[in-house]
Design a protein around this motif. Sequence first.
Motif, PDB file in Angstrom:
ATOM      1  N   ARG A  42       0.832  -1.203   0.000  1.00  8.66           N
ATOM      2  CA  ARG A  42       0.000   0.000   0.000  1.00  8.66           C
ATOM      3  C   ARG A  42       0.873   1.263   0.000  1.00  8.66           C
ATOM      4  N   ILE A  43       1.933   1.246   0.789  1.00 10.29           N
ATOM      5  CA  ILE A  43       2.831   2.404   0.833  1.00 10.29           C
ATOM      6  C   ILE A  43       3.479   2.627  -0.524  1.00 10.29           C
ATOM      7  N   GLN A  44       3.892   1.554  -1.154  1.00 11.74           N
ATOM      8  CA  GLN A  44       4.511   1.670  -2.468  1.00 11.74           C
ATOM      9  C   GLN A  44       3.528   2.213  -3.499  1.00 11.74           C
ATOM     10  N   GLU A  45       2.281   1.782  -3.419  1.00  9.40           N
ATOM     11  CA  GLU A  45       1.267   2.212  -4.385  1.00  9.40           C
ATOM     12  C   GLU A  45       0.882   3.675  -4.201  1.00  9.40           C
ATOM     13  N   THR A  46       0.722   4.093  -2.969  1.00 13.28           N
ATOM     14  CA  THR A  46       0.330   5.478  -2.669  1.00 13.28           C
ATOM     15  C   THR A  46       1.181   5.987  -1.504  1.00 13.28           C
ATOM     16  N   PRO A  47       2.409   6.452  -1.798  1.00 20.98           N
ATOM     17  CA  PRO A  47       3.369   6.770  -0.740  1.00 20.98           C
ATOM     18  C   PRO A  47       3.186   8.137  -0.089  1.00 20.98           C
ATOM     19  N   ILE A  48       1.929   8.525   0.094  1.00 20.37           N
ATOM     20  CA  ILE A  48       1.601   9.748   0.827  1.00 20.37           C
ATOM     21  C   ILE A  48       0.823   9.318   2.060  1.00 20.37           C
ATOM     22  N   VAL A  49       1.380   9.585   3.234  1.00 22.27           N
ATOM     23  CA  VAL A  49       0.803   9.085   4.481  1.00 22.27           C
ATOM     24  C   VAL A  49       0.340  10.254   5.354  1.00 22.27           C
ATOM     25  N   PRO A  50      -0.963  10.481   5.460  1.00 21.48           N
ATOM     26  CA  PRO A  50      -1.448  11.515   6.363  1.00 21.48           C
ATOM     27  C   PRO A  50      -1.243  11.083   7.815  1.00 21.48           C
ATOM     28  N   LEU A  51      -0.950  12.054   8.670  1.00 25.51           N
ATOM     29  CA  LEU A  51      -0.894  11.766  10.105  1.00 25.51           C
ATOM     30  C   LEU A  51      -1.784  12.764  10.819  1.00 25.51           C
ATOM     31  N   PHE A  52      -2.611  12.239  11.718  1.00 22.11           N
ATOM     32  CA  PHE A  52      -3.659  13.070  12.310  1.00 22.11           C
ATOM     33  C   PHE A  52      -4.072  12.534  13.662  1.00 22.11           C
TER      34      PHE A  52
END
Length: 220
Positions: free
Chosen positions: A12-22
């Motif tokens: 999943r990280i490789q496919e969409t390597p934008i990680v929101p943190l909240f």
Amino acid sequence: MARNSSEVVYQRIQETPIVPLFFNADLSIATSVLKACYDGGIRVFEFTNRGKEAPYIFAKAMEYVEKECPDLVLGIGTIYDAKQAHEFIQMGADFMLQPFTTEAVGEICGKYDIPWMPGAMTLTEIRQAEIWGAKIVKIFPGNVVGPAFVKALKGPMPNTQIMVTGGVEPNKESLSTWFKAGAAAVGMGSQLFPADLIAKKDYHAIEQMIAELITTYREL
């Protein structure tokens, strides 16, 4: 225990390597932001362990994700020690992040096969984290070291996978700079969730912003 295998998390990280943190202590706001990100195309989300309400909100958010966001991998950030790590692993955390590197947290993540992304700031710290089991190391704060640092470390450490948090802006120029420098992923917090949108509960605007950002990334 985690709903997703470590292989799924890394995929999943490789496919969409934008990680929101909240984080928000209001469960309704927390789950609404999660859903807005999911509807916008996010498939990896870091819930930040901040405040006494965090364990309760995370557990409820995990229940919500199972029903409403089935393809989302939900991790926990700002973990200090093995006790906290174990607590959130039992709640089902799919992955775990730290602002620094603690061997004991790496050990418990390894025991349960939970992806562990500890924070580091020097090549020695990065390598030590890898030795202790990290497949992705978080560079934090990214705005202090800058993209040039990531580019330089990829010389002697070409196989090191870096997630940059701090100093990443939700625009084409910033994303392009970090990914071209060699980042494998980026984490973003307050830039994705302006206080005025949260106050107005304008989750549609957040969803649109996320969708546009993902499109921007795919066009790099």
